[in-house]
Design a protein around this motif. Sequence first.
Motif, PDB file in Angstrom:
ATOM      1  N   MET A 200      65.240   2.361  60.514  1.00 52.15           N
ATOM      2  CA  MET A 200      64.038   2.927  59.874  1.00 52.15           C
ATOM      3  C   MET A 200      64.319   3.120  58.451  1.00 52.15           C
ATOM      4  SD  MET A 200      61.745   4.898  62.363  1.00 52.15           S
ATOM      5  CE  MET A 200      62.799   6.335  62.509  1.00 52.15           C
ATOM      6  N   ALA A 201      63.207   2.899  57.702  1.00 51.10           N
ATOM      7  CA  ALA A 201      63.521   3.365  56.118  1.00 51.10           C
ATOM      8  C   ALA A 201      63.353   4.795  56.182  1.00 51.10           C
ATOM      9  CB  ALA A 201      62.464   2.780  55.142  1.00 51.10           C
ATOM     10  N   GLN A 202      64.039   5.602  55.204  1.00 51.11           N
ATOM     11  CA  GLN A 202      63.686   6.869  55.197  1.00 51.11           C
ATOM     12  C   GLN A 202      62.506   7.664  54.990  1.00 51.11           C
ATOM     13  OE1 GLN A 202      66.912   8.415  52.554  1.00 51.11           O
ATOM     14  NE2 GLN A 202      68.294   8.050  53.889  1.00 51.11           N
ATOM     15  N   SER A 203      61.773   6.576  54.273  1.00 47.84           N
ATOM     16  CA  SER A 203      60.349   7.007  53.643  1.00 47.84           C
ATOM     17  C   SER A 203      59.369   6.791  55.012  1.00 47.84           C
ATOM     18  CB  SER A 203      59.844   6.473  52.335  1.00 47.84           C
ATOM     19  OG  SER A 203      59.855   4.992  52.577  1.00 47.84           O
ATOM     20  N   MET A 204      59.770   6.221  56.050  1.00 47.38           N
ATOM     21  CA  MET A 204      58.648   5.915  56.962  1.00 47.38           C
ATOM     22  C   MET A 204      59.114   6.671  58.362  1.00 47.38           C
ATOM     23  SD  MET A 204      57.510   2.036  56.272  1.00 47.38           S
ATOM     24  CE  MET A 204      56.427   2.089  57.340  1.00 47.38           C
ATOM     25  N   THR A 205      58.045   6.947  59.166  1.00 48.63           N
ATOM     26  CA  THR A 205      58.247   7.431  60.321  1.00 48.63           C
ATOM     27  C   THR A 205      57.907   6.448  61.540  1.00 48.63           C
ATOM     28  OG1 THR A 205      56.118   8.308  60.796  1.00 48.63           O
ATOM     29  CG2 THR A 205      57.618   9.853  59.736  1.00 48.63           C
ATOM     30  N   VAL A 206      58.198   6.646  62.928  1.00 47.34           N
ATOM     31  CA  VAL A 206      57.925   5.883  63.700  1.00 47.34           C
ATOM     32  C   VAL A 206      56.278   5.410  63.774  1.00 47.34           C
ATOM     33  CG1 VAL A 206      57.686   5.314  66.285  1.00 47.34           C
ATOM     34  CG2 VAL A 206      59.929   6.306  65.453  1.00 47.34           C
ATOM     35  N   ASP A 207      55.540   6.765  63.655  1.00 42.07           N
ATOM     36  CA  ASP A 207      54.129   6.276  63.580  1.00 42.07           C
ATOM     37  C   ASP A 207      53.498   5.499  62.730  1.00 42.07           C
ATOM     38  OD1 ASP A 207      53.855   8.184  65.922  1.00 42.07           O
ATOM     39  OD2 ASP A 207      53.474   9.875  64.675  1.00 42.07           O
ATOM     40  N   ASP A 208      54.395   5.388  61.334  1.00 40.79           N
ATOM     41  CA  ASP A 208      53.980   4.618  60.168  1.00 40.79           C
ATOM     42  C   ASP A 208      54.474   3.305  60.650  1.00 40.79           C
ATOM     43  OD1 ASP A 208      53.277   6.644  58.647  1.00 40.79           O
ATOM     44  OD2 ASP A 208      55.358   7.016  57.846  1.00 40.79           O
ATOM     45  N   TYR A 209      55.419   3.105  61.318  1.00 44.02           N
ATOM     46  CA  TYR A 209      55.763   1.709  61.872  1.00 44.02           C
ATOM     47  C   TYR A 209      54.820   1.134  62.755  1.00 44.02           C
ATOM     48  CZ  TYR A 209      60.187   0.985  59.307  1.00 44.02           C
ATOM     49  OH  TYR A 209      61.315   0.979  58.362  1.00 44.02           O
ATOM     50  N   GLU A 210      54.463   1.781  63.617  1.00 42.99           N
ATOM     51  CA  GLU A 210      53.533   1.687  64.593  1.00 42.99           C
ATOM     52  C   GLU A 210      51.912   1.225  63.910  1.00 42.99           C
ATOM     53  OE1 GLU A 210      53.316   4.673  67.545  1.00 42.99           O
ATOM     54  OE2 GLU A 210      54.630   3.668  68.738  1.00 42.99           O
ATOM     55  N   LYS A 211      51.761   1.816  62.919  1.00 44.50           N
ATOM     56  CA  LYS A 211      50.402   1.524  62.268  1.00 44.50           C
ATOM     57  C   LYS A 211      50.701   0.251  61.484  1.00 44.50           C
ATOM     58  CE  LYS A 211      46.918   3.584  59.181  1.00 44.50           C
ATOM     59  NZ  LYS A 211      46.476   4.593  58.068  1.00 44.50           N
TER      60      LYS A 211
END
Length: 293
Positions: A200-211
């Motif tokens: 994962m990129a440091q600027s993104m969370t798992v929730d960001d990726y799911e969206k």
Amino acid sequence: LPLGLEFCSLNLSDASDMGEVHSLLQAHYSEDDLGMFRLDYQPELIKWMSLVPGSKSNWFVGVRKSSENKQKSSFWSRLNCCSCFGGGGRKMAEASTNTEAESFGGELVGCVSATPLNVTLDGKNVTLAFINFLTLKKDLRAKRLAPILIREITRRVSSDGIFQAMFTGAKTIPTPLYTAQYQHRMLNVRKTQQVKFFQMAQSMTVDDYEKFYQVESPKKSAKGKEFVEIGGRAYRPMTERDVEQVAELWESSSRLRRLGARFDHESIRHHLLPKPGIVSTYVTEAAPDGTPA
């Protein structure tokens, strides 16, 4: 092949052969450099990829360990060559023939396949063999068997009058004909991150990726037909009545490329008509309101 191994033709319509091919590919085919991830081709997918229109029954080549009787047969054959001047050669040859007739193939340890592929290359129609599923058990890879497998599939394809072939590889190969890029779309972000399939990129969370990777759920039209909305247009699953128009679109699109596959109606049906768990194809129609017909 080295002593103890033999070629065979694999029948993917036979449950036993199909099971052996699936097990071999599942354990030894296409994996990452660290050996953490491997593609798992399901039996129905293997059949769909291999049993295309015009496919040949002997173009799925296997390598088996010879049975014990088969190895004895080869041993007697070698003795026969050494002893034919001593008067006992004929008797040994008869024993060898009888033993070979009773032998049965052993464990499947390698395979390679070919399927016919019609393409347009710089405006010319060419029939190629598409090479796939080149696989060997890991403990045999140091024995230089891959070139022997390639020579055997080349011999079989050439005997059917096709003398050009194409294959794909993730690494740079000599004289590349075409280069393509692909990307993964993660359907289960948490699972792929949990098994370290991606970082994962440091600027993104798992929730960001799911969206970001969210897939729109199918909708129902006023007529009760399923469709998905992409870019403001409605796409519905392809059906049999779309084959002719899809074939025309495919042909017109292929003309724009230096290299393109030529699909007749039978090939369009095989490769593009939706099959659960295998392929999904959606089409859109030129309706003023963008809704499916």
